[in-house]
Scaffold this motif. Structure first.
Motif, short mmCIF file in Angstrom:
data_model
loop_
_atom_site.label_atom_id
_atom_site.label_comp_id
_atom_site.label_asym_id
_atom_site.label_seq_id
_atom_site.Cartn_x
_atom_site.Cartn_y
_atom_site.Cartn_z
N PHE A 1 2.69 -10.93 9.25
CA PHE A 1 2.87 -12.30 9.70
C PHE A 1 4.21 -12.79 9.14
N PHE A 2 5.08 -13.24 10.04
CA PHE A 2 6.41 -13.69 9.65
C PHE A 2 6.52 -15.20 9.75
N PHE A 3 7.22 -15.81 8.80
CA PHE A 3 7.43 -17.25 8.81
C PHE A 3 8.73 -17.57 8.05
N HIS A 4 9.24 -18.78 8.31
CA HIS A 4 10.51 -19.20 7.71
C HIS A 4 10.25 -20.15 6.54
N ILE A 5 10.94 -19.92 5.46
CA ILE A 5 11.03 -20.88 4.36
C ILE A 5 12.51 -21.08 4.10
N GLY A 6 12.99 -22.26 4.47
CA GLY A 6 14.43 -22.50 4.39
C GLY A 6 15.15 -21.60 5.38
N LYS A 7 16.14 -20.88 4.89
CA LYS A 7 16.89 -19.97 5.75
C LYS A 7 16.41 -18.52 5.67
N SER A 8 15.37 -18.31 4.88
CA SER A 8 14.87 -16.94 4.70
C SER A 8 13.62 -16.69 5.53
N ILE A 9 13.42 -15.44 5.91
CA ILE A 9 12.23 -15.03 6.64
C ILE A 9 11.29 -14.33 5.65
N GLN A 10 10.06 -14.82 5.59
CA GLN A 10 9.06 -14.26 4.69
C GLN A 10 8.05 -13.44 5.49
N THR B 1 3.79 -24.85 13.45
CA THR B 1 2.65 -25.38 14.20
C THR B 1 1.56 -24.33 14.27
N MET B 2 0.34 -24.76 14.55
CA MET B 2 -0.77 -23.83 14.68
C MET B 2 -0.60 -22.95 15.92
N GLN B 3 0.06 -23.47 16.94
CA GLN B 3 0.30 -22.66 18.12
C GLN B 3 1.18 -21.46 17.79
N GLU B 4 2.16 -21.66 16.91
CA GLU B 4 3.02 -20.55 16.48
C GLU B 4 2.22 -19.51 15.71
N VAL B 5 1.25 -19.98 14.93
CA VAL B 5 0.37 -19.07 14.21
C VAL B 5 -0.48 -18.26 15.18
N VAL B 6 -1.07 -18.96 16.15
CA VAL B 6 -1.92 -18.30 17.15
C VAL B 6 -1.17 -17.20 17.87
N GLU B 7 0.09 -17.44 18.20
CA GLU B 7 0.87 -16.45 18.94
C GLU B 7 1.04 -15.16 18.16
N GLN B 8 1.00 -15.24 16.83
CA GLN B 8 1.13 -14.02 16.01
C GLN B 8 -0.20 -13.36 15.68
N VAL B 9 -1.26 -14.15 15.58
CA VAL B 9 -2.54 -13.58 15.11
C VAL B 9 -3.57 -13.38 16.20
N ASP B 10 -3.28 -13.82 17.43
CA ASP B 10 -4.25 -13.71 18.51
C ASP B 10 -4.69 -12.26 18.72
#
Length: 238
Positions: A134-143, A174-183
């Motif tokens: 699962f990828f997400f942004h914190i500031g300018k970095s990708i976690q 947003t939760m929609q962004e989460v759904v797109e990765q975990v669906d």
């Protein structure tokens, strides 16, 4: 998405296996697409035309192009070693003839929900399909976090909280962004503000779930009917 083909010249057998696969998908909150074939020729032509399946439930005793021949053509003619083949038969005498096809499993009819569940579990385990990121942004970095480390996601305004055994990580999204990765990867949306990893749910109720860390999360009215259906099947299985 897991794509599974079922090939048997008995319509009833195909229907039974397909229903068992869909039951498994519902209970595990996985996205599984099934397609049914009633002849080895049709199945092989579909695969030859680049249609991709991860797993095939394939009857051995087919007319004309039988299951063993289909398997050999997949392995030798197409050079495809990625497709996992599960042979099904009413007889045990074929076991030795399947050696060259390198099947994932060999099941004796009648096929049961238990054997289908165990077979798909084995396929997922061997192909490591549930080890996703699962990828997400914190500031300018990708976690990055492994999905199987995540207990649940919670929406808090414009922020998403990721709850894991190590604590809580927060990012803007947003939760929609989460759904797109975990669906289709073992996660259930139970509320507009909560998405849970079904592997970490310890207690199921009509209006709430309790996670393995003791957290109780509500199931909104919108999702209760689906959850009730899933849980009825789960308890019947147990």
């Amino acid at each position: 998405m897991i794509r599974i083909a079922i090939c048997d010249d008995e319509i009833g057998t195909c229907s039974d296996i397909e229903n068992m696969i869909l039951n498994y998908a519902k209970l595990q909150a996985l996205q599984i697409d099934t397609e049914v074939f009633y002849s080895g020729e049709t199945l092989f032509k579909t695969i030859e035309n680049k249609d991709k399946y991860g797993l095939i439930f394939l009857d051995i005793q087919l007319l004309q192009l039988d299951g063993v021949q289909v398997g050999k053509q997949i392995r030798e003619r197409l050079g495809n070693e990625k497709i996992s083949i599960v042979y099904i038969s009413s007889k045990e005498t074929y076991a030795m003839s399947l050696f060259q096809v390198r099947p994932l499993d060999f099941l004796i009819k009648p096929i049961t929900q238990k054997t289908v569940n165990e077979t798909i579990d084995k396929y997922i385990r061997l192909n490591n399909l549930m080890k996703n990121d699962f990828f997400f942004h914190i500031g300018k970095s990708i976690q990055r976090l492994y999905l199987d480390e995540i207990f649940y996601f919670a929406c808090n305004g414009k922020k998403i909280e990721i709850h894991t055994d190590a604590g809580v990580t927060t990012f803007y999204g947003t939760m929609q962004e989460v759904v797109e990765q975990v669906d289709g990867k073992g996660f259930w949306t139970i509320h507009k503000s909560y998405i849970v990893n079904s592997s970490y749910v310890s207690i199921y109720k009509y209006d709430a779930v309790q996670m393995t860390d003791g957290t109780i999360l509500p199931i909104s009215q919108k999702y209760r009917k689906l959850m009730k259906s899933c849980l009825t099947e789960l308890y019947r299985k147990e």
